[in-house]
Design an enzyme around this catalytic site. Structure first.
Site, PDB file in Angstrom:
ATOM      1  N   CYS A 258     -13.792   8.588   2.124  1.00 58.15           N
ATOM      2  CA  CYS A 258     -14.859   8.793   3.097  1.00 58.15           C
ATOM      3  C   CYS A 258     -15.742   7.552   3.125  1.00 58.15           C
ATOM      4  CB  CYS A 258     -15.696  10.023   2.733  1.00 58.15           C
ATOM      5  SG  CYS A 258     -17.183  10.169   3.759  1.00 58.15           S
TER       6      CYS A 258
ATOM      7  N   CYS B 280     -19.492  15.419   4.075  1.00 59.38           N
ATOM      8  CA  CYS B 280     -20.653  14.816   4.752  1.00 59.38           C
ATOM      9  C   CYS B 280     -20.418  14.533   6.237  1.00 59.38           C
ATOM     10  CB  CYS B 280     -21.074  13.535   4.026  1.00 59.38           C
ATOM     11  SG  CYS B 280     -19.989  12.120   4.349  1.00 59.38           S
TER      12      CYS B 280
ATOM     13  N   VAL C  43       0.832  -1.208   0.000  1.00 52.88           N
ATOM     14  CA  VAL C  43       0.000   0.000   0.000  1.00 52.88           C
ATOM     15  C   VAL C  43       0.866   1.258   0.000  1.00 52.88           C
ATOM     16  CG1 VAL C  43      -1.903  -1.176   1.182  1.00 52.88           C
ATOM     17  CG2 VAL C  43      -0.190   0.058   2.538  1.00 52.88           C
ATOM     18  N   ASP C  44       2.175   1.072  -0.251  1.00 50.08           N
ATOM     19  CA  ASP C  44       3.116   2.190  -0.083  1.00 50.08           C
ATOM     20  C   ASP C  44       3.244   3.103  -1.299  1.00 50.08           C
ATOM     21  OD1 ASP C  44       4.855   0.702  -1.820  1.00 50.08           O
ATOM     22  OD2 ASP C  44       5.642  -0.380  -0.087  1.00 50.08           O
TER      23      ASP C  44
ATOM     24  N   HIS D 196      -4.525  -4.153  -2.322  1.00 53.58           N
ATOM     25  CA  HIS D 196      -4.889  -3.825  -0.937  1.00 53.58           C
ATOM     26  C   HIS D 196      -5.052  -2.318  -0.718  1.00 53.58           C
ATOM     27  CE1 HIS D 196      -3.041  -7.953   0.368  1.00 53.58           C
ATOM     28  NE2 HIS D 196      -4.190  -8.070  -0.260  1.00 53.58           N
TER      29      HIS D 196
ATOM     30  N   CYS E  53     -19.652   9.093   1.940  1.00 52.39           N
ATOM     31  CA  CYS E  53     -19.986   9.522   0.579  1.00 52.39           C
ATOM     32  C   CYS E  53     -18.993   9.057  -0.477  1.00 52.39           C
ATOM     33  CB  CYS E  53     -20.118  11.048   0.518  1.00 52.39           C
ATOM     34  SG  CYS E  53     -18.541  11.938   0.694  1.00 52.39           S
TER      35      CYS E  53
ATOM     36  N   CYS F 122     -15.107  13.724   7.215  1.00 55.41           N
ATOM     37  CA  CYS F 122     -15.262  14.167   5.826  1.00 55.41           C
ATOM     38  C   CYS F 122     -15.722  15.624   5.779  1.00 55.41           C
ATOM     39  CB  CYS F 122     -16.283  13.272   5.115  1.00 55.41           C
ATOM     40  SG  CYS F 122     -16.605  13.770   3.404  1.00 55.41           S
TER      41      CYS F 122
ATOM     42  N   ILE G 132      16.297  -9.582  -3.075  1.00 57.32           N
ATOM     43  CA  ILE G 132      15.528  -9.001  -4.174  1.00 57.32           C
ATOM     44  C   ILE G 132      16.288  -7.868  -4.853  1.00 57.32           C
ATOM     45  CG2 ILE G 132      13.420  -7.676  -4.681  1.00 57.32           C
ATOM     46  CD1 ILE G 132      12.125  -9.314  -2.342  1.00 57.32           C
TER      47      ILE G 132
END
Ligand SMILES: [Zn+2]
Length: 249
Positions: free
Chosen positions: A121, A149, A95-96, A113, A124, A146, A230
């Site tokens: 939000c 909303c 998620v980086d 992910h 909404c 948010c 790697i």
């Protein structure tokens, strides 16, 4: 698309980002093993129902360092392959956002992910850069809601108790079925459905290359298993793909 070059799919997991200083949450020294309570911060039910959990989650995001991390040589090697003209799609469990920061076009990166670099939000569906939400935390809001909303904001990362984005997953499956070479890099291949993509690629005739420090459940069906770090292995493997267009099998 007609091309004589093979479509290369590259599934990446936490192992590709450890050289960028991002901890592997599931590894032996993973954050969740050291602090089981931390798992609540990324569990949807706790997050939505407990303001204290959200306050802690915002502090973790603020101090986490993920947004400040820089891509490493393995991320750049993938971008180099793409820029050489080989069709490349990245499917990532991370998620980086480091593939995009290394220069991969966003449309060629499937984030299974979600992303820590974006908020959404829960009411909404409004989205925006995480930096903007963190600036509000920095300015004193401990649980910013948010601005449209008033509902709870979260990062777009998929929490425990949430489903993967079906559109992203479907695209990952079609890339997996279509590719001629499938690299699984820095993933333990234990978290489904991402892990199952490795098996699916092999079933559909792709050459499967596993690059991971530890054994994975798919080593037996892989055409090649690489245990070396790697940071050195991936640039070498990808330059071989680039130099032998259409003849990687
Ligand atoms: Zn909203």
């Amino acid at each position: 698309m007609t091309t004589s070059k093979p479509l290369v799919a590259i599934l990446t997991g936490a192992g590709i980002s450890t050289d960028s200083g991002i901890p592997d949450y599931r590894g032996p020294n993973g954050v969740w093993r050291k602090d089981p309570d931390a798992e609540k911060l990324v569990t949807y039910e706790y997050y939505m129902n407990d303001p204290e959990i959200r306050r802690r989650a915002w502090q973790v995001r603020r101090r986490g360092g993920t947004l400040a991390a820089e891509p490493n040589g393995a991320h750049r090697a993938i971008t180099d392959l793409e820029r050489s003209g080989v069709p490349v799609r990245v499917i990532t469990q991370n998620v980086d956002g480091l593939h995009q920061r290394a220069g991969m076009p966003a449309r060629k990166v499937l984030e299974l992910h979600g992303s820590a670099r974006e908020f959404v939000c829960t009411g909404c569906g409004e989205r925006g850069p995480m930096d903007a939400a963190l600036a509000r935390v920095e300015a004193g809001e401990d649980d910013p809601g948010c601005l449209i909303c008033g509902s709870v904001l979260k990062s777009t990362t998929v929490m425990f108790g949430e489903n993967l984005d079906p559109v992203v997953l479907a695209e990952a499956v079609s890339v997996t079925k279509a590719c001629q070479v499938f690299f699984a890099v820095g993933s333990t291949l234990q978290v489904h459905p991402a892990a199952g993509l490795a098996g699916l690629a092999a079933e559909h005739g792709a050459r499967l290359v596993v690059v991971n420090a530890e054994p994975t459940p798919y080593d037996d069906v892989a055409d090649e298993v690489v245990r070396e770090p790697i940071g050195t292995a991936l640039p070498r493997l990808l330059s071989a793909v680039r130099d032998v267009p259409g003849a990687t099998a």
